[in-house]
Design a protein around this motif. Structure first.
Motif, short mmCIF file in Angstrom:
data_model
loop_
_atom_site.label_atom_id
_atom_site.label_comp_id
_atom_site.label_asym_id
_atom_site.label_seq_id
_atom_site.Cartn_x
_atom_site.Cartn_y
_atom_site.Cartn_z
N PRO A 1 -5.04 -5.40 9.47
CA PRO A 1 -4.36 -4.54 8.49
C PRO A 1 -4.23 -5.19 7.12
O PRO A 1 -4.41 -4.53 6.09
CB PRO A 1 -2.99 -4.30 9.14
CG PRO A 1 -3.25 -4.43 10.60
CD PRO A 1 -4.29 -5.49 10.74
N ASP A 2 -3.93 -6.49 7.08
CA ASP A 2 -3.75 -7.20 5.81
C ASP A 2 -5.05 -7.26 5.03
O ASP A 2 -5.13 -6.85 3.86
CB ASP A 2 -3.21 -8.60 6.10
CG ASP A 2 -3.12 -9.46 4.85
OD1 ASP A 2 -2.80 -8.90 3.79
OD2 ASP A 2 -3.37 -10.67 4.94
N SER A 3 -6.12 -7.76 5.67
CA SER A 3 -7.39 -7.93 4.96
C SER A 3 -7.98 -6.59 4.55
O SER A 3 -8.54 -6.44 3.45
CB SER A 3 -8.39 -8.69 5.83
OG SER A 3 -8.73 -7.95 6.99
N PHE A 4 -7.85 -5.58 5.44
CA PHE A 4 -8.45 -4.27 5.15
C PHE A 4 -7.71 -3.56 4.02
O PHE A 4 -8.35 -2.93 3.16
CB PHE A 4 -8.43 -3.41 6.42
CG PHE A 4 -9.31 -2.19 6.33
CD1 PHE A 4 -10.69 -2.32 6.21
CD2 PHE A 4 -8.77 -0.92 6.36
CE1 PHE A 4 -11.51 -1.20 6.12
CE2 PHE A 4 -9.57 0.20 6.29
CZ PHE A 4 -10.94 0.06 6.17
N ALA A 5 -6.38 -3.69 3.99
CA ALA A 5 -5.60 -3.07 2.92
C ALA A 5 -5.97 -3.68 1.57
O ALA A 5 -6.12 -2.97 0.56
CB ALA A 5 -4.11 -3.23 3.19
N ALA B 1 0.82 -1.22 0.00
CA ALA B 1 0.00 0.00 0.00
C ALA B 1 0.85 1.26 0.00
O ALA B 1 0.32 2.37 0.12
CB ALA B 1 -0.93 -0.01 1.21
N GLY B 2 2.17 1.08 -0.09
CA GLY B 2 3.07 2.24 -0.13
C GLY B 2 3.49 2.74 1.23
O GLY B 2 4.09 3.81 1.34
N ILE B 3 3.18 1.98 2.28
CA ILE B 3 3.54 2.38 3.65
C ILE B 3 4.66 1.47 4.12
O ILE B 3 4.44 0.28 4.40
CB ILE B 3 2.31 2.27 4.58
CG1 ILE B 3 1.21 3.20 4.08
CG2 ILE B 3 2.69 2.60 6.02
CD1 ILE B 3 -0.14 2.94 4.69
N GLU B 4 5.87 2.01 4.21
CA GLU B 4 7.03 1.18 4.51
C GLU B 4 7.50 1.27 5.96
O GLU B 4 8.30 0.43 6.40
CB GLU B 4 8.20 1.56 3.58
CG GLU B 4 7.90 1.30 2.11
CD GLU B 4 9.10 1.58 1.22
OE1 GLU B 4 9.93 2.43 1.60
OE2 GLU B 4 9.20 0.93 0.17
#
Length: 645
Positions: A347-351, A280-283
């Protein structure tokens, strides 16, 4: 004396080529590597390459090349030991001087290096397995279903463990790696009841490589892809010489640069949560990998930022169970925010469900400070039930008490008082109670040691050196200032400031005559049932006492009330946190007194040695000195003073 191998190993483990080189030249990403104009020769086009994966640099112009330690040696023009010292300072590593290495130490070092080699072999083996027919059909197809791109798979060294008993074992043995080393690395297991049979730990699972801060492979997590209820969903590498679960966070190697740049670290639970945020571009994200957050993991994050945002699955029961982590983060001196995902989401499923842009917006819009988060979490349960409301207040106060910064703590006291709709002083009183109890429990644990009698005998009679006398005088003055100005205030629901001060210092005898006189007058007033305020002393006939009390109650500078009333600039006042102010003052006075006693004890040892006293006498005096030293170290620890020897 040479630097110990242990120190060198710690530097090698923690050092990061990008971090080190970035202190000297600006680096720009191009492909898998970072590039800059070479710092060793003049050039206009960048030919200086840094590889974060391999932890090396090379200039294609002048030929300079090496690892982070070599870079410091080259750029600073210093030797190996000097470079290690410099890097140790940068990373906060304590330097140990080397005694001659024993054969056991040499063996331990070689074994540690061998573990890194065999773990790297396993990582490359699992990665290459994705290119096999089985790996493509099972492992690679799973990653693609999750939306993992080839770049992400390469970035995190994702792989696949073949579904067979000893694929890795056979390949490693062919590569020259011993069975013993594979066992120590946690890569294989010994068959129960048959010491000669071994098999792979990871079989028929996708693998997630765990890296240390420098990018070395130190362990693996592995997820099963079948619906076998007899098998755990995830299995992980065991603790080894190079992998300590409590010291590492999944994704820290890939995240550290972004954490530093964004000045914030997102904290999640699992491997796929970390990877989904990268997609998602969030590192700037790491995971505790399903384990409880530890003090060392918090310290690791603090090296890059003071801000943590904890991402919680939409499960209220799970959130409540993990709230202790927030207290630990606060205690570690970091600022905490929290984001809760909708019911049933992580976080995984929502992203994956909402996409990168919406996910990033959700994080920004839903982050709340820990006070609002905690109160919101429990508010519905508490309702109008006074018992539950009181319990909520205590939980909030308990968390606030973990914050070491008094200014931040004061701001949160005011905020929580507003949100909970209660008097600020009630929260402060609860805080004082917690603070006094915790400090009293920790302080002087060796109070019953034989040194106590020596301390009490020594205090009233010994000469104090002039410089130290002045320090003791200043600290006695501070004690009296607090006693006169705040003695009548409540430091908790049951205890006045004066009661606490006097009971904590009853074994000390004030050496400054005027302060001893004021202290005596104060105690006499208490015996007569009077709780003296400043006016009590100003009416006294003794001019010296009156003059000194005027000094004690007069401030040289006063902050304008406009700071808070008009400009909303909140500052910390000592009256906001009397428990800590008073306690620290006691510690400072005891520190000065014990310094005097240490000097006296040292003189007694020297005197005994000069007079060639019996060995038992010298040993006893050294023992007294060491006990006093323990007191001093404990006081310094309580005051937050770091001692370097």
């Amino acid at each position: 004396m040479a630097i110990s191998r242990a120190t060198t190993d710690k530097v090698k483990d923690r050092v990061d080529i990008e971090d080190v080189v970035g202190d000297y030249v600006p680096l720009k990403k191009k492909g898998q590597n970072l590039w800059a104009c070479c710092p060793f020769h003049n050039e206009k086009s960048p030919s200086f390459s840094v590889s974060p994966t391999k932890q090396i640099y090379k200039c294609f112009g002048c030929g300079k090349a090496g690892d982070p330690i070599q870079f410091v040696m080259d750029i600073e023009g210093i030797g190996f030991n000097e470079a290690i010292r410099q890097l140790a300072g940068k990373y906060g590593i304590e330097i140990e001087e080397e005694k001659q290495a024993t054969p056991e130490e040499v063996q331990a070092y070689n074994e540690r290096e061998s573990l890194y080699i065999v773990l790297n072999f396993a990582k490359e083996f699992f990665v290459k397995n994705l290119l096999t027919e089985e790996g493509k059909a099972i492992g690679l197809s799973y990653f693609k279903e999750r939306g993992f791109t080839p770049e992400i798979i390469e970035k995190f060294d994702l792989g696949y463990a073949m579904n067979g008993w000893d694929y890795l074992l056979q390949a490693a043995q062919k590569g020259g790696h011993s069975t013993d080393l594979l066992l120590k690395a946690g890569l294989i297991l010994q068959k129960e009841g048959d010491a000669s049979r071994f098999y792979d730990r990871f079989r028929g699972r996708v693998t997630f490589t765990i890296h240390n801060l420098g990018g070395k492979s130190i362990g693996f997590g592995a997820r099963i892809l079948t619906q076998d209820k007899k098998q755990p969903k995830y299995i992980n590498s065991p603790e080894t010489e190079v992998y300590h679960k409590s010291d590492i966070l999944y994704g820290i190697f890939q995240a550290k640069k972004s954490i530093r740049e964004k000045d914030n670290c997102y904290l999640v639970e699992g491997y796929t949560d970390v990877i989904s945020l990268h997609l998602a571009g969030i590192e700037n994200v790491v995971a505790s990998s399903g384990t409880s957050l530890t003090e060392n993991q918090i310290k690791l994050i603090k090296r890059f930022t003071d801000n943590i945002t904890v991402l919680y699955d939409g499960d209220a029961a799970g959130i409540r169970a993990s709230l202790r982590g927030i207290d630990m983060i606060l205690e570690g001196g970091l600022n905490v925010k929290a984001v809760v995902f909708p019911e049933g989401e992580d976080p995984d499923s929502f992203a994956r469900k909402v996409g990168s842009a919406a996910f990033s917006s959700y994080l920004a819009d839903n982050a709340q400070d820990f006070i609002s988060f905690m109160i919101g979490l429990h508010a519905d349960d508490a309702g109008n039930d006074p018992i539950k409301q009181a319990d909520l207040i205590k939980q909030v106060v308990q968390s606030i008490s973990k914050i070491p910064d008094p200014v931040i703590r004061t701001v949160y006291v005011r905020q929580s008082a507003g949100l909970l709709e209660i008097d600020e002083q009630i929260i402060q009183a609860e805080l004082n109670k917690i603070y006094l109890k915790s400090q009293k429990d920790q302080f002087f644990k060796t109070q019953n040691s034989p040194t106590t009698d020596f301390v009490e005998d020594l205090l009233p009679t010994k000469e104090v050196p002039t410089a130290l006398y002045r320090l003791i005088e200043l600290q006695e003055r501070e004690m009296l200032r607090l006693l006169v100005n705040y003695g009548f205030e409540m430091v908790s629901e049951e205890l006045h400031v004066c009661q606490y001060l006097l009971q904590e210092t009853e074994e000390l005898e004030f050496k400054t005559p005027v302060y001893a006189k004021i202290l005596t007058l104060y105690k006499e007033a208490l015996l007569q049932g009077v709780l003296p305020q400043p006016e009590y002393f100003l009416q006294h006939n003794d001019q010296e006492v009156k003059k000194e009390v005027i000094h004690l109650i007069t401030k040289k500078y006063e902050l304008s009330t406009l700071w808070e009333s008009r400009f909303q600039i909140f500052t910390h006042h000592e009256a906001d946190d009397l428990a800590k102010t008073v306690y620290d003052s006691i510690l400072h006075l005891k520190k000065k007194v014990i310094k005097n006693m240490l000097d006296e004890a040292k003189a007694k040892i020297k005197e005994a040695e000069t007079e060639k006293a019996q060995e038992e006498v010298i040993t006893e005096r050294i023992s007294v000195y060491m006990e006093l030293k323990k007191y001093q170290v404990e006081i310094d620890k309580q005051l937050g003073i770091v001692i370097s020897f």
